[in-house]
Design a protein around this motif. Sequence first.
Motif, short mmCIF file in Angstrom:
data_model
loop_
_atom_site.label_atom_id
_atom_site.label_comp_id
_atom_site.label_asym_id
_atom_site.label_seq_id
_atom_site.Cartn_x
_atom_site.Cartn_y
_atom_site.Cartn_z
N ARG A 90 0.82 -1.21 0.00
CA ARG A 90 0.00 0.00 0.00
C ARG A 90 0.85 1.26 0.00
NH1 ARG A 90 -5.14 -1.63 1.66
NH2 ARG A 90 -5.82 0.47 2.19
N LEU A 91 0.20 2.38 -0.37
CA LEU A 91 0.82 3.70 -0.18
C LEU A 91 -0.04 4.47 0.81
CD1 LEU A 91 1.90 5.35 -3.56
CD2 LEU A 91 3.30 4.19 -1.86
N THR A 92 0.61 5.22 1.69
CA THR A 92 -0.13 6.04 2.65
C THR A 92 0.23 7.50 2.39
OG1 THR A 92 -0.05 4.27 4.26
CG2 THR A 92 -0.52 6.47 5.11
N VAL A 93 -0.81 8.33 2.25
CA VAL A 93 -0.60 9.76 2.01
C VAL A 93 -1.13 10.50 3.23
CG1 VAL A 93 -1.25 11.74 0.57
CG2 VAL A 93 -0.87 9.50 -0.49
N SER A 94 -0.33 11.44 3.76
CA SER A 94 -0.86 12.28 4.82
C SER A 94 -0.80 13.74 4.37
CB SER A 94 -0.12 12.06 6.14
OG SER A 94 1.21 12.44 5.98
N ALA A 95 -1.74 14.53 4.87
CA ALA A 95 -1.79 15.95 4.47
C ALA A 95 -2.21 16.78 5.67
CB ALA A 95 -2.78 16.13 3.33
N GLU A 96 -1.56 17.92 5.80
CA GLU A 96 -1.96 18.86 6.87
C GLU A 96 -1.65 20.28 6.42
OE1 GLU A 96 0.45 18.24 10.42
OE2 GLU A 96 2.02 17.43 9.14
N LEU A 97 -2.31 21.25 7.04
CA LEU A 97 -2.09 22.64 6.68
C LEU A 97 -0.66 23.03 7.00
CD1 LEU A 97 -5.39 24.31 7.92
CD2 LEU A 97 -4.76 23.66 5.59
N SER A 98 -0.11 23.92 6.15
CA SER A 98 1.29 24.30 6.32
C SER A 98 1.46 25.71 5.78
CB SER A 98 2.15 23.30 5.54
OG SER A 98 3.48 23.70 5.52
N SER A 99 2.65 26.27 5.94
CA SER A 99 2.87 27.63 5.43
C SER A 99 3.26 27.60 3.95
CB SER A 99 3.95 28.33 6.25
OG SER A 99 5.09 27.50 6.25
N GLN A 100 3.69 26.46 3.45
CA GLN A 100 4.01 26.34 2.02
C GLN A 100 3.74 24.91 1.55
OE1 GLN A 100 8.23 27.35 2.23
NE2 GLN A 100 8.66 25.18 1.88
N TRP A 101 3.52 24.76 0.23
CA TRP A 101 3.27 23.44 -0.33
C TRP A 101 4.55 22.63 -0.33
CZ3 TRP A 101 -0.61 20.36 -1.86
CH2 TRP A 101 -1.88 20.92 -1.99
N ASP A 102 4.55 21.50 0.32
CA ASP A 102 5.69 20.61 0.10
C ASP A 102 5.28 19.14 0.17
OD1 ASP A 102 6.22 19.69 2.87
OD2 ASP A 102 6.75 21.78 3.20
N ILE A 103 6.10 18.32 -0.50
CA ILE A 103 5.88 16.86 -0.50
C ILE A 103 7.15 16.21 0.00
CG2 ILE A 103 5.48 14.81 -1.92
CD1 ILE A 103 3.57 16.22 -3.54
N ASP A 104 7.01 15.44 1.05
CA ASP A 104 8.16 14.76 1.66
C ASP A 104 9.32 15.72 1.89
OD1 ASP A 104 6.85 12.35 1.81
OD2 ASP A 104 7.52 11.69 -0.17
N GLY A 105 8.98 16.92 2.38
CA GLY A 105 10.01 17.89 2.76
C GLY A 105 10.57 18.72 1.62
N LYS A 106 10.10 18.46 0.38
CA LYS A 106 10.61 19.26 -0.76
C LYS A 106 9.45 20.03 -1.39
CE LYS A 106 14.51 16.39 -1.96
NZ LYS A 106 14.24 14.95 -1.79
N PRO A 107 9.73 21.23 -1.96
CA PRO A 107 8.63 21.99 -2.57
C PRO A 107 7.91 21.16 -3.64
CG PRO A 107 10.67 23.29 -2.52
CD PRO A 107 11.03 21.91 -2.05
N LEU A 108 6.57 21.31 -3.70
CA LEU A 108 5.79 20.55 -4.68
C LEU A 108 6.27 20.85 -6.09
CD1 LEU A 108 3.38 18.83 -5.67
CD2 LEU A 108 1.92 20.82 -5.37
N ASN A 109 6.67 19.81 -6.81
CA ASN A 109 7.20 19.96 -8.16
C ASN A 109 6.22 19.24 -9.09
OD1 ASN A 109 8.49 19.31 -10.57
ND2 ASN A 109 10.53 19.20 -9.61
N ALA A 110 5.58 20.04 -9.97
CA ALA A 110 4.51 19.49 -10.82
C ALA A 110 5.02 18.37 -11.72
CB ALA A 110 3.90 20.60 -11.66
N GLN A 111 6.31 18.45 -12.12
CA GLN A 111 6.83 17.39 -13.00
C GLN A 111 7.03 16.08 -12.25
OE1 GLN A 111 9.83 19.65 -14.92
NE2 GLN A 111 8.15 20.14 -16.33
N LYS A 112 7.47 16.22 -10.99
CA LYS A 112 7.73 15.03 -10.20
C LYS A 112 6.42 14.42 -9.67
CE LYS A 112 10.89 13.25 -6.86
NZ LYS A 112 11.04 13.45 -5.44
N HIS A 113 5.47 15.28 -9.38
CA HIS A 113 4.21 14.79 -8.81
C HIS A 113 3.01 15.32 -9.60
CE1 HIS A 113 5.90 12.73 -5.41
NE2 HIS A 113 6.66 13.77 -5.15
N PRO A 114 2.90 14.90 -10.88
CA PRO A 114 1.80 15.44 -11.72
C PRO A 114 0.42 15.10 -11.17
CG PRO A 114 2.88 13.57 -12.81
CD PRO A 114 3.71 13.90 -11.61
N HIS A 115 0.30 13.96 -10.47
CA HIS A 115 -1.02 13.56 -9.98
C HIS A 115 -1.46 14.47 -8.84
CE1 HIS A 115 0.97 10.04 -11.72
NE2 HIS A 115 -0.21 9.79 -12.23
#
Length: 371
Positions: free
Chosen positions: A32-57
């Motif tokens: 399985r994959l587990t995704v968690s989400a919470e409010l933050s001051s900036q968009w990031d995924i696994d500690g890195k800024p959200l990159n549309a190419q890396k995470h298009p979904h």
Amino acid sequence: MVRVSAPGKCILFGEHAVVYGHPAVAVAIDQRLTVSAELSSQWDIDGKPLNAQKHPHVEALKSRMWAHGPPLRVSIQGDIPAGSGLGSSASLSAASASCLRMLRGRYVDANGNWTEGWSSDEPNNVYFGHSKESFGENRLHGWDAVNEDESALLAHAVEASAQGGMASPIDSSTCSHGGCIVAFKEKLPELDWLYTRKLKHEEMERKWELHRLVIPEKLNSIKLVIGHTGIHGSTAKQVEMVRGKIQQNPSLIQVMDAIGQITKRGIEAFLSADPVTLGQSMNENHLLLQGLNVSCPELDALVEAAQLTSFGAKLTGAGGGGCMIALTSDPVETSRAIELAGGRAFISSLGGQGLRCEDDVGSLSWNPYEI
Ligand code: PMV
């Protein structure tokens, strides 16, 4: 914070032939994959800024469900190997869509109908057409607001956009609902029909009927062993290669018809809880996939090694690398054989659980009318 997990999947029967209108059967796996989400001051995924190419979904879900929402911190964990035909992107999409829905909630009208969301003509405004006054009453939030059909639909939509416009809904539906899912262009009366999915791409509209196949209890003791070659196979390239071969040699379309017949036999064997016929059908399906040139020596070696201790084995997904599967009542021996032949083996039950809420703390995070 909200946390949702979704299973990976593997195709039991019908890959490639499904592109030519034949049925395909997929099962959810225990990985399985587990995704968690919470409010933050900036968009990031696994500690890195959200990159549309890396995470298009995630990017596509953000613009669809969270266009003007506050930034989120997202983290992704799990044990589904990426790019191996085991549905890691559909699992990520279904779990992420559910997290956003938990955070966002939904409004339910007096008749108990959803009044917003995925059926809206305004994909970026899911609360389209509803007044501030109506919002807030009968509000569902957290896990109560999540619906597997919706998560599957959103996951299918973002999978299609990440893949340049076309994707079959079998991955997104299997990773959302779990169990065993059958996709075909027509309704199959022997199965539980779930819904119709349509996708338009470059003037072509495709339609699928999605069904649930309830796995008989008698098959509970049967396991799947998944063998990973460690080689990355590109689904797009494999599908294109097959298309080219059929253009050169139109009689190859008969191989697709034969896979279609085997898939139907596999469905019958499933319904009558007959692992021997299931396994034989898998072996035959593998031979036909070899005939289409979508296997490779590494996959063939793992399949051959696994066949000795299993009911049957075949490549799963697009081929050219990626994974194979074996149906077995002796998963330890079958795993050993696969590892000795050079693969990485993992064991799964047949038809893992679908979307699952792992954590729901303070999920009512954002009221769009307060911005
Ligand atoms: O590689 P996977 O597991 O996503 O499987 C692809 C299945 C194909 O039939 C080859 C392509 C498709 O779109 O159905």
